[in-house]
Design an enzyme around this catalytic site. Structure first.
Site, PDB file in Angstrom:
ATOM      1  N   SER A 123       0.873  -1.170   0.000  1.00 25.01           N
ATOM      2  CA  SER A 123       0.000   0.000   0.000  1.00 25.01           C
ATOM      3  C   SER A 123       0.913   1.223   0.000  1.00 25.01           C
ATOM      4  O   SER A 123       1.720   1.392   0.920  1.00 25.01           O
ATOM      5  CB  SER A 123      -0.870  -0.027   1.260  1.00 25.01           C
ATOM      6  OG  SER A 123      -1.632   1.153   1.361  1.00 25.01           O
ATOM      7  N   LYS A 149      -1.101  -1.160  -4.452  1.00 28.36           N
ATOM      8  CA  LYS A 149      -2.266  -0.332  -4.091  1.00 28.36           C
ATOM      9  C   LYS A 149      -1.771   1.087  -3.898  1.00 28.36           C
ATOM     10  O   LYS A 149      -0.768   1.311  -3.217  1.00 28.36           O
ATOM     11  CB  LYS A 149      -2.874  -0.885  -2.807  1.00 28.36           C
ATOM     12  CG  LYS A 149      -3.695   0.083  -1.968  1.00 28.36           C
ATOM     13  CD  LYS A 149      -4.482  -0.688  -0.931  1.00 28.36           C
ATOM     14  CE  LYS A 149      -4.607   0.075   0.372  1.00 28.36           C
ATOM     15  NZ  LYS A 149      -5.317  -0.717   1.403  1.00 28.36           N
ATOM     16  N   LYS A 151      -2.991   5.036  -2.770  1.00 26.81           N
ATOM     17  CA  LYS A 151      -4.045   5.793  -2.106  1.00 26.81           C
ATOM     18  C   LYS A 151      -4.504   6.881  -3.058  1.00 26.81           C
ATOM     19  O   LYS A 151      -3.683   7.517  -3.730  1.00 26.81           O
ATOM     20  CB  LYS A 151      -3.493   6.419  -0.816  1.00 26.81           C
ATOM     21  CG  LYS A 151      -3.124   5.390   0.244  1.00 26.81           C
ATOM     22  CD  LYS A 151      -4.376   4.742   0.846  1.00 26.81           C
ATOM     23  CE  LYS A 151      -4.004   3.863   2.029  1.00 26.81           C
ATOM     24  NZ  LYS A 151      -5.221   3.295   2.673  1.00 26.81           N
ATOM     25  N   ASP A 176      -7.174   2.955  -3.256  1.00 27.93           N
ATOM     26  CA  ASP A 176      -7.899   2.994  -1.972  1.00 27.93           C
ATOM     27  C   ASP A 176      -8.214   4.445  -1.622  1.00 27.93           C
ATOM     28  O   ASP A 176      -7.309   5.263  -1.446  1.00 27.93           O
ATOM     29  CB  ASP A 176      -7.025   2.360  -0.871  1.00 27.93           C
ATOM     30  CG  ASP A 176      -7.741   2.262   0.480  1.00 27.93           C
ATOM     31  OD1 ASP A 176      -8.921   2.678   0.575  1.00 27.93           O
ATOM     32  OD2 ASP A 176      -7.117   1.767   1.447  1.00 27.93           O
ATOM     33  N   GLU A 201     -11.092   0.532  -3.478  1.00 33.04           N
ATOM     34  CA  GLU A 201     -11.331   0.196  -2.073  1.00 33.04           C
ATOM     35  C   GLU A 201     -11.997   1.376  -1.375  1.00 33.04           C
ATOM     36  O   GLU A 201     -11.516   2.512  -1.445  1.00 33.04           O
ATOM     37  CB  GLU A 201      -9.979  -0.148  -1.417  1.00 33.04           C
ATOM     38  CG  GLU A 201     -10.096  -0.551   0.058  1.00 33.04           C
ATOM     39  CD  GLU A 201      -8.739  -0.937   0.663  1.00 33.04           C
ATOM     40  OE1 GLU A 201      -7.772  -1.111  -0.100  1.00 33.04           O
ATOM     41  OE2 GLU A 201      -8.666  -1.037   1.891  1.00 33.04           O
ATOM     42  N   ASP A 226     -13.749  -1.846   2.925  1.00 28.98           N
ATOM     43  CA  ASP A 226     -12.823  -1.930   4.056  1.00 28.98           C
ATOM     44  C   ASP A 226     -13.572  -1.387   5.281  1.00 28.98           C
ATOM     45  O   ASP A 226     -14.198  -2.157   6.031  1.00 28.98           O
ATOM     46  CB  ASP A 226     -11.546  -1.119   3.716  1.00 28.98           C
ATOM     47  CG  ASP A 226     -10.559  -0.953   4.874  1.00 28.98           C
ATOM     48  OD1 ASP A 226     -10.872  -1.339   6.008  1.00 28.98           O
ATOM     49  OD2 ASP A 226      -9.459  -0.397   4.645  1.00 28.98           O
ATOM     50  N   LYS A 250      -9.721  -6.924   7.978  1.00 31.77           N
ATOM     51  CA  LYS A 250      -8.701  -6.491   8.936  1.00 31.77           C
ATOM     52  C   LYS A 250      -9.031  -7.089  10.291  1.00 31.77           C
ATOM     53  O   LYS A 250     -10.162  -6.970  10.785  1.00 31.77           O
ATOM     54  CB  LYS A 250      -8.668  -4.959   9.035  1.00 31.77           C
ATOM     55  CG  LYS A 250      -8.015  -4.305   7.821  1.00 31.77           C
ATOM     56  CD  LYS A 250      -7.863  -2.814   7.991  1.00 31.77           C
ATOM     57  CE  LYS A 250      -7.256  -2.200   6.743  1.00 31.77           C
ATOM     58  NZ  LYS A 250      -7.487  -0.750   6.676  1.00 31.77           N
ATOM     59  N   GLY A 278      -3.947  -4.091   6.095  1.00 31.05           N
ATOM     60  CA  GLY A 278      -2.911  -3.776   7.075  1.00 31.05           C
ATOM     61  C   GLY A 278      -3.199  -2.455   7.758  1.00 31.05           C
ATOM     62  O   GLY A 278      -3.968  -1.630   7.264  1.00 31.05           O
TER      63      GLY A 278
HETATM   64  O1  OSB Z   1      -7.188   1.792   4.444  1.00 27.96           O
HETATM   65  O2  OSB Z   1      -6.030   0.049   4.246  1.00 27.96           O
HETATM   66  C1  OSB Z   1      -6.192   1.162   4.751  1.00 27.96           C
HETATM   67  C2  OSB Z   1      -3.156   2.144   6.851  1.00 27.96           C
HETATM   68  C3  OSB Z   1      -3.759   2.745   7.928  1.00 27.96           C
HETATM   69  C4  OSB Z   1      -5.124   2.868   7.936  1.00 27.96           C
HETATM   70  C5  OSB Z   1      -5.887   2.373   6.881  1.00 27.96           C
HETATM   71  C6  OSB Z   1      -5.285   1.747   5.806  1.00 27.96           C
HETATM   72  C7  OSB Z   1      -3.888   1.663   5.788  1.00 27.96           C
HETATM   73  C8  OSB Z   1      -3.139   1.085   4.673  1.00 27.96           C
HETATM   74  C9  OSB Z   1      -1.753   0.600   4.976  1.00 27.96           C
HETATM   75  O3  OSB Z   1      -3.526   1.083   3.526  1.00 27.96           O
HETATM   76  C10 OSB Z   1      -1.636  -0.862   4.945  1.00 27.96           C
HETATM   77  C11 OSB Z   1      -0.305  -1.299   5.511  1.00 27.96           C
HETATM   78  O4  OSB Z   1       0.669  -1.286   4.763  1.00 27.96           O
HETATM   79  O5  OSB Z   1      -0.240  -1.631   6.709  1.00 27.96           O
HETATM   80 MG    MG Z   2      -8.366   0.666   3.083  1.00 30.55          MG
END
Ligand code: OSB
Ligand code: MG
Length: 357
Positions: A123, A149, A151, A176, A201, A226, A250, A278
């Site tokens: 991510s 992924k 953001k 995402d 996402e 999510d 999660k 994550g």
């Molecule tokens: O939306 O998946 C998410 C991190 C913190 C809060 C929300 C998200 C995330 C990530 C990071 O996308 C995922 C990771 O590498 O731990």
């Molecule tokens: Mg997410």
């Protein structure tokens, strides 16, 4: 713990993690759990501080002095406590680790996992420029990661996706949004629909399902939920109304390993693939994520990646490592199967409390 690089999403930037760890012991073995709440109430209403409060004042007092046969029976310790799934999961996951250690089994086997290797994605947060993003993606693709992924947020979306796709025509790519859009943005999603994106996402409100179902009718790209999914019941409803075609599971958000299994099963029974999300975890949360990703319907690469992407020194030994082929192998030591560096944890500790029955 200081993150190696600041992590930016549509809801803000994280640089320093304040992580609540939970340990449980039977006097011989120690089980470890991690609360995955963030520092502020931005991804979810929970924070490290609310989790501390709910664990100390409600969950732990409810559990102290009571017996349970299996970690799977944990539900009675948190009965009547609404929400606060990440706080609940902190203790639940520690108990699963303890149970696995008492039985002398790796946690992934106790969870009835079948995947000896799990597929890893990364991510990548919002960057200062598209060129910087392209350079990061290049690094991760070369490291072997199987899915990228990125953001997205208003103003960092269509053009970014277009350029990423142009530079990397073949990668598995997803976006995402962390709830940054509304139904007024349907046209924007139709534009992004053209770039062979694996999934969007959580494009809409963090509590929504209805509008997601509407958006899904207008676009070909699968929607993955999510933030909106907190239980197997949520998953059932989302699937029933067509709000998503993929679910990100999660561990903290759904309240622990037992509910992970329940969400996983509902999805499997409805032909919906899942992947493990994550939360910028330390090695303890990461090890739990590796273990749960062994369940059969975790058929898409997750956001479970190497310790060295986040930390100069992780609190587990060995650190979580990813092969050149973009996979993590399950370890066969008991429990989470990674050793916790107790000395390092002690040095990083700013507060601790012991509860004895
Ligand atoms: O939306 O998946 C998410 C991190 C913190 C809060 C929300 C998200 C995330 C990530 C990071 O996308 C995922 C990771 O590498 O731990
Ligand atoms: Mg997410």
């Amino acid at each position: 713990m200081q993150l190696l690089h600041p992590f930016e999403t549509s809801f803000g930037v994280t640089q320093e993690r304040r992580i609540v760890l939970v340990t449980v012991t039977d006097g011989i073995h120690t089980g470890y759990g991690e609360v995955t709440a963030g520092e502020g109430p931005f991804y979810s209403h929970e924070t490290s501080e609310t989790a501390w409060h709910v664990l100390r004042d409600f969950i732990i007092p409810n559990a102290l002095g009571k017996e349970i046969e299996h970690a799977a029976d944990y539900g009675r310790f948190v009965q009547g406590i609404r929400g606060h799934n990440m706080a609940k999961a902190g203790l639940e996951t520690a108990l699963w680790d303890l149970e696995a250690k008492i039985l002398g089994q790796p946690l992934w086997k106790l969870l009835k996992g079948t995947r000896q290797q799990i597929d890893c994605g990364v991510s990548i947060g919002i960057q200062a420029s598209i060129d910087k993003l392209l350079a990061k993606i290049d690094t991760e693709v070369k490291a072997g990661y199987r899915r990228i992924k990125i953001k997205i947020k208003p103003g960092w979306d269509v053009e970014v996706i277009r350029q990423v796709r142009e530079a990397f025509p073949k990668i598995l790519l997803m976006g995402d949004a962390n709830s940054a859009y509304t139904l007024a943005d349907i046209d924007l999603f139709k534009k992004m629909d053209r770039y062979n994106v694996m999934m969007f996402e959580q494009p809409l409100h963090h509590e929504d399902m209805i509008d997601h179902a509407e958006l899904q009718k207008h676009i070909e790209t699968p929607i993955c939920l999510d933030e909106s999914i907190h239980s197997a019941d949520d998953a059932r409803k989302a699937i029933q109304i067509g709000a998503c075609r993929i679910i990100n599971i999660k561990l903290g958000r759904v309240g622990g390993h037992r509910e992970v299994r329940a969400v996983h099963d509902v999805c499997r029974d409805n032909g919906i693939p899942v992947w493990c999300g994550g939360m910028l975890e330390s090695g303890i949360g990461r090890a739990h994520n590796v273990a749960l990703s062994s369940l059969e319907n975790f058929s898409l690469p997750g956001d479970v990646s190497a310790s060295k992407r986040y930390w100069t020194e992780d609190i587990v030994d060995p650190p979580v490592e990813v092969t050149a082929g973009g996979q993590i192998s399950q370890r066969n030591n008991p429990g989470i199967a990674y050793n916790v560096k107790e000395d390092l944890v002690r040095r990083l500790t700013v507060r601790s409390q012991v509860f004895t029955s």
